[in-house]
Scaffold this motif. Sequence first.
Motif, PDB file in Angstrom:
ATOM      1  N   PRO A 129       0.820  -1.215   0.000  1.00  0.00           N
ATOM      2  CA  PRO A 129       0.000   0.000   0.000  1.00  0.00           C
ATOM      3  C   PRO A 129       0.852   1.261   0.000  1.00  0.00           C
ATOM      4  O   PRO A 129       1.918   1.311   0.607  1.00  0.00           O
ATOM      5  CB  PRO A 129      -0.789  -0.129   1.307  1.00  0.00           C
ATOM      6  CG  PRO A 129       0.050  -0.998   2.187  1.00  0.00           C
ATOM      7  CD  PRO A 129       0.743  -1.955   1.269  1.00  0.00           C
ATOM      8  N   ALA A 130       0.362   2.273  -0.705  1.00  0.00           N
ATOM      9  CA  ALA A 130       1.039   3.570  -0.747  1.00  0.00           C
ATOM     10  C   ALA A 130       0.034   4.662  -0.410  1.00  0.00           C
ATOM     11  O   ALA A 130      -1.159   4.555  -0.722  1.00  0.00           O
ATOM     12  CB  ALA A 130       1.638   3.817  -2.126  1.00  0.00           C
ATOM     13  N   ALA A 131       0.511   5.722   0.235  1.00  0.00           N
ATOM     14  CA  ALA A 131      -0.363   6.821   0.627  1.00  0.00           C
ATOM     15  C   ALA A 131      -0.950   7.505  -0.603  1.00  0.00           C
ATOM     16  O   ALA A 131      -0.279   7.661  -1.630  1.00  0.00           O
ATOM     17  CB  ALA A 131       0.416   7.829   1.468  1.00  0.00           C
ATOM     18  N   ALA A 132      -2.226   7.916  -0.511  1.00  0.00           N
ATOM     19  CA  ALA A 132      -2.884   8.577  -1.633  1.00  0.00           C
ATOM     20  C   ALA A 132      -4.021   9.439  -1.120  1.00  0.00           C
ATOM     21  O   ALA A 132      -5.196   9.079  -1.245  1.00  0.00           O
ATOM     22  CB  ALA A 132      -3.397   7.547  -2.628  1.00  0.00           C
ATOM     23  N   GLU A 133      -3.696  10.590  -0.565  1.00  0.00           N
ATOM     24  CA  GLU A 133      -4.742  11.492  -0.068  1.00  0.00           C
ATOM     25  C   GLU A 133      -5.586  12.038  -1.212  1.00  0.00           C
ATOM     26  O   GLU A 133      -6.784  12.266  -1.065  1.00  0.00           O
ATOM     27  CB  GLU A 133      -4.095  12.639   0.712  1.00  0.00           C
ATOM     28  CG  GLU A 133      -5.100  13.589   1.350  1.00  0.00           C
ATOM     29  CD  GLU A 133      -4.424  14.647   2.209  1.00  0.00           C
ATOM     30  OE1 GLU A 133      -5.025  15.711   2.394  1.00  0.00           O
ATOM     31  OE2 GLU A 133      -3.296  14.407   2.685  1.00  0.00           O
ATOM     32  N   VAL A 140      -9.074   2.523   4.147  1.00  0.00           N
ATOM     33  CA  VAL A 140      -9.037   1.422   5.108  1.00  0.00           C
ATOM     34  C   VAL A 140      -9.014   2.019   6.505  1.00  0.00           C
ATOM     35  O   VAL A 140      -8.116   2.801   6.839  1.00  0.00           O
ATOM     36  CB  VAL A 140      -7.790   0.531   4.906  1.00  0.00           C
ATOM     37  CG1 VAL A 140      -7.818  -0.642   5.885  1.00  0.00           C
ATOM     38  CG2 VAL A 140      -7.728   0.021   3.472  1.00  0.00           C
ATOM     39  N   SER A 141     -10.000   1.680   7.324  1.00  0.00           N
ATOM     40  CA  SER A 141     -10.053   2.185   8.688  1.00  0.00           C
ATOM     41  C   SER A 141      -9.962   1.017   9.667  1.00  0.00           C
ATOM     42  O   SER A 141     -10.432  -0.088   9.390  1.00  0.00           O
ATOM     43  CB  SER A 141     -11.325   2.990   8.935  1.00  0.00           C
ATOM     44  OG  SER A 141     -12.480   2.232   8.631  1.00  0.00           O
ATOM     45  N   ALA A 153      -5.744   6.291   3.583  1.00  0.00           N
ATOM     46  CA  ALA A 153      -6.133   6.433   2.179  1.00  0.00           C
ATOM     47  C   ALA A 153      -4.992   5.901   1.322  1.00  0.00           C
ATOM     48  O   ALA A 153      -3.865   6.403   1.396  1.00  0.00           O
ATOM     49  CB  ALA A 153      -6.406   7.902   1.842  1.00  0.00           C
ATOM     50  N   VAL A 154      -5.276   4.870   0.528  1.00  0.00           N
ATOM     51  CA  VAL A 154      -4.204   4.195  -0.212  1.00  0.00           C
ATOM     52  C   VAL A 154      -4.553   4.038  -1.685  1.00  0.00           C
ATOM     53  O   VAL A 154      -5.714   4.078  -2.089  1.00  0.00           O
ATOM     54  CB  VAL A 154      -3.909   2.800   0.390  1.00  0.00           C
ATOM     55  CG1 VAL A 154      -3.396   2.921   1.812  1.00  0.00           C
ATOM     56  CG2 VAL A 154      -5.141   1.909   0.335  1.00  0.00           C
ATOM     57  N   ARG A 155      -3.527   3.851  -2.471  1.00  0.00           N
ATOM     58  CA  ARG A 155      -3.638   3.542  -3.896  1.00  0.00           C
ATOM     59  C   ARG A 155      -2.442   2.688  -4.274  1.00  0.00           C
ATOM     60  O   ARG A 155      -1.319   3.039  -3.917  1.00  0.00           O
ATOM     61  CB  ARG A 155      -3.666   4.835  -4.721  1.00  0.00           C
ATOM     62  CG  ARG A 155      -3.933   4.604  -6.177  1.00  0.00           C
ATOM     63  CD  ARG A 155      -4.107   5.878  -6.989  1.00  0.00           C
ATOM     64  NE  ARG A 155      -2.958   6.770  -6.866  1.00  0.00           N
ATOM     65  CZ  ARG A 155      -3.007   8.010  -6.416  1.00  0.00           C
ATOM     66  NH1 ARG A 155      -4.142   8.534  -6.023  1.00  0.00           N
ATOM     67  NH2 ARG A 155      -1.928   8.743  -6.332  1.00  0.00           N
ATOM     68  N   LEU A 172      -0.141  -1.262   7.118  1.00  0.00           N
ATOM     69  CA  LEU A 172      -0.640   0.005   6.588  1.00  0.00           C
ATOM     70  C   LEU A 172       0.351   1.128   6.874  1.00  0.00           C
ATOM     71  O   LEU A 172       0.813   1.279   8.004  1.00  0.00           O
ATOM     72  CB  LEU A 172      -1.997   0.322   7.207  1.00  0.00           C
ATOM     73  CG  LEU A 172      -3.102  -0.678   6.836  1.00  0.00           C
ATOM     74  CD1 LEU A 172      -4.309  -0.524   7.750  1.00  0.00           C
ATOM     75  CD2 LEU A 172      -3.514  -0.488   5.377  1.00  0.00           C
ATOM     76  N   PRO A 173       0.719   1.905   5.860  1.00  0.00           N
ATOM     77  CA  PRO A 173       1.762   2.928   6.024  1.00  0.00           C
ATOM     78  C   PRO A 173       1.310   4.112   6.870  1.00  0.00           C
ATOM     79  O   PRO A 173       0.199   4.627   6.694  1.00  0.00           O
ATOM     80  CB  PRO A 173       2.057   3.372   4.586  1.00  0.00           C
ATOM     81  CG  PRO A 173       0.807   3.069   3.834  1.00  0.00           C
ATOM     82  CD  PRO A 173       0.208   1.853   4.472  1.00  0.00           C
TER      83      PRO A 173
END
Length: 264
Positions: A129-133, A140-141, A153-155, A172-173
């Motif tokens: 997973p990579a961050a994607a605001e 994912v919560s 928030a990932v992409r 999760l990052p």
Amino acid sequence: MPERAVYVLLDDYGWQRYAAGSRAAELDLDLAAGPASALRRIREQQKTEQWSDDVWCESAVLVDQPHKVLLFFTTHTTGYAHRAALLTTLAHTWPEWEVRWAYDGLADLLAYLGLDRAEVRTEHSVIDPAAAEDDPDQLVSVVRESGEIDAYAVRPAIDEVLALGPECVDLLPEDAKVTECDLPRSGVHIDIPAKTIGLWTMDAFCGLPDKLAWPGWQVGTWADRYPDHLEKCKVTCPEWHLTDGLRTLVDRARALGSRPAQDS
């Protein structure tokens, strides 16, 4: 990359399957014009004896003419407004038809025909997973044992990472944590104390609920009801407007009409 689409037509004599390698992105417009136009377009595609799979199939539709059921999905909407506009349009252009979204993707079409969903299941690759605001694919919560809630928030979507089990929350990052973000295309809410998982999507689950059948946990699907998720995880997303989605449909129709005809 091919934009694979699958079509199934049912009539009083049985069903016929068609496929196209480059029309998945146009399914919204193929359907929006109504049954007569959609049936004509589908019959122009290539008849096939094989299914695609739920990794590579990006759009699919089943038209049950005797029972007036339209079952479909597409991953080619620009966002929730476009998708909502499409469904609103279909309610008007397919009068007296039951319009259904295929939340399990192509597998829902097989189930409708009485076939085994496993015929189209394919393993997805495990992607970190990579961050994607901005424009996230998935929100994912996680409700921690302490009751604290973290949201990420990932992409791209990390379905295969989540399938690894409850330990996946440690993958999760930290830089993906959000309290606000653009509206994602899907969401997963993991409640560790309650041992429950909630899922929603504006595309297709493609078997994700089964993959998240962690021992002792309960999985629930929320269709496209993203507000249920946002309320639970206290994340804020921008509002969308139906008029923007309707404008997208009109602009896409105009752009398609101005393009030279292409082979399917």
